[in-house]
Design a protein around this motif. Structure first.
Motif: not given
Length: 419
Positions: A353-380
């Motif tokens: 995170v410290p090496r990312m620009k602010k805009g890229k940090t927000i984009f990556c955060a949304v991407l990571v949470l979306a990937a986590y949601g898909l993984m959680a759906l598969a586990v469930f």
């Protein structure tokens, strides 16, 4: 200031541990439960619908048959459902036209005639379940006479947290009670969201089954003596069903279990189409040997907050609870080791995170949470286990917030100064 990846990892660890501890209490516990309901309602289910059908008295059904209904209105349901040979016919409305359902004066003249028609239809049902409610007398000093109710005698553990009642507040008329079984439809008070349903209540110190549990007992051809209750752990229905419950006798409902559902007007039309040799608009064959529940689902009846932040009727909750038991679909939170693993994974992700620009940090955060949601759906979908929802969202939010308030330049090596 947080300037290195190691410091962000420490921040993620502290935030994750704090959120994990607080997610067991309100309001975070309700948010995590909401995430579980989201997973249940959006995960892929390959199983066939459970053998329970909710026949709704919906808005369109009330156009031609306005509420309150007289016995003749209820008889229309029986005349359409009984030829399909259901295993159990259930009505959660209290069939008592003196206290529970008050008719206009002009309909009372033919009430006795209509009640006889309804009574004859109930006698034709293979197994009949009718709604009843427990209560407490207005004057606590006056204890009403003890009445006969279904009792569960094989009960172990403390029953102190199970809601207790001392009176039967509403019950079907005696003529209907004698030819049917009653199930209590009381709902827990002061709940924000109804993602669980009580399976047992107390009447004068004795444990009695509620409406959904009684429906399953009738359908499985079991008696109350076949039931074993371990308060805070499980309910065993003979050797057929094992149901996890909490210390208050409640079972978590899986709203994602498929079951048949349609309006009463659709059932009436489909029955006419079948008699005429045409293809019915609803799958009537799914009612055979099933539990067929008639319940109000119109706008006025949708008074309880169910999963996915939507209001529903008690009948919708009962049908989902019955389907959950039949499918043995009991969702559970992820074990502690899995929750700590989630914290560890997000700790590792926070290192960059410290090496990312602010805009890229927000984009990556949304991407990571979306990937986590898909993984959680598969586990469930695979194990009926819901991964934590508050912890990862909280960790990501904290890391993004601290990245935003820090300058873009930190974490970059400074160029040497050449003299």
């Amino acid at each position: 200031m947080f300037r290195t990846g190691a410091q962000f990892m420490l921040l993620a660890l502290l935030a994750g541990l704090a959120l994990l501890n607080q997610s067991r209490t309100e309001p975070l516990a309700a948010w995590d439960n909401g995430f579980a309901d989201f997973l249940a309602m959006n995960s892929q289910r390959g199983a066939a619908p459970s053998p329970v059908a909710l026949v709704g008295i919906n808005n369109s059904s009330l156009v031609n048959h306005p509420w309150p209904w007289n016995p003749l209105d209820f008889s229309l349901f029986f005349q359409s459902a009984l030829p399909l040979k259901p295993g159990v016919v259930a009505v959660d409305q209290v069939l008592d036209w003196e206290r529970a359902i008050v008719l206009p004066e002009d309909q009372n003249r033919k009430l006795a005639q209509y009640e006889k028609i309804l009574r004859d239809n109930i006698l034709r049902a293979p197994k009949m379940l009718l709604g009843s409610t427990l209560g407490i007398p207005e004057d606590p000093q006056v204890i009403p006479p003890l009445q006969e109710v279904p009792l569960l005698r094989n009960v172990r553990g403390s029953i102190s947290e199970i809601p207790e009642f001392t009176a039967i507040e509403l019950q079907p008329s005696e003529a209907y009670r004698l030819s049917s079984t009653v199930g209590f439809t009381n709902m827990p008070l002061l709940h924000r969201h109804f993602n669980s349903v009580p399976l047992v209540l107390r009447y004068r110190g004795q444990v009695t089954p509620t409406f959904p549990l009684q429906a399953v007992l009738l359908w499985a051809k079991l008696t109350p003596d076949d039931v074993t209750v371990q308060i805070g752990s499980y309910i065993d229905l003979g050797k057929k069903f094992h149901i996890p419950i909490d210390s208050a006798g409640r079972m978590r409902v899986d709203f994602g279990v498929p079951f048949s559902r349609f309006g009463l007007d659709d059932l009436l039309l489909a029955s006419e189409q079948k008699e005429a040799g045409r293809k019915p608009i609803v799958p009537l064959d799914q009612l055979t040997n099933s539990i067929v529940l008639l319940s109000r689902t119109d706008t006025v009846s949708r008074t309880i907050p169910l999963a996915a932040r939507r209001n529903g009727s008690p009948g919708e909750l009962f049908a989902a609870a019955i389907a959950t038991i039949q499918a043995q679909s009991f969702i559970q939170p992820a074990p502690e080791w899995a929750q700590y693993t989630v914290i560890g994974v997000f700790m590792l992700l926070s290192f960059r995170v410290p090496r990312m620009k602010k805009g890229k940090t927000i984009f990556c955060a949304v991407l990571v949470l979306a990937a986590y949601g898909l993984m959680a759906l598969a586990v469930f979908a695979r194990w009926l286990v819901w991964m934590p929802g508050v912890v990862p969202v909280g960790i990501v939010a904290v890391c993004v917030l601290f990245r935003i308030v820090t300058p873009d330049s930190f974490g970059k090596p400074k160029r040497p100064v050449i003299l």
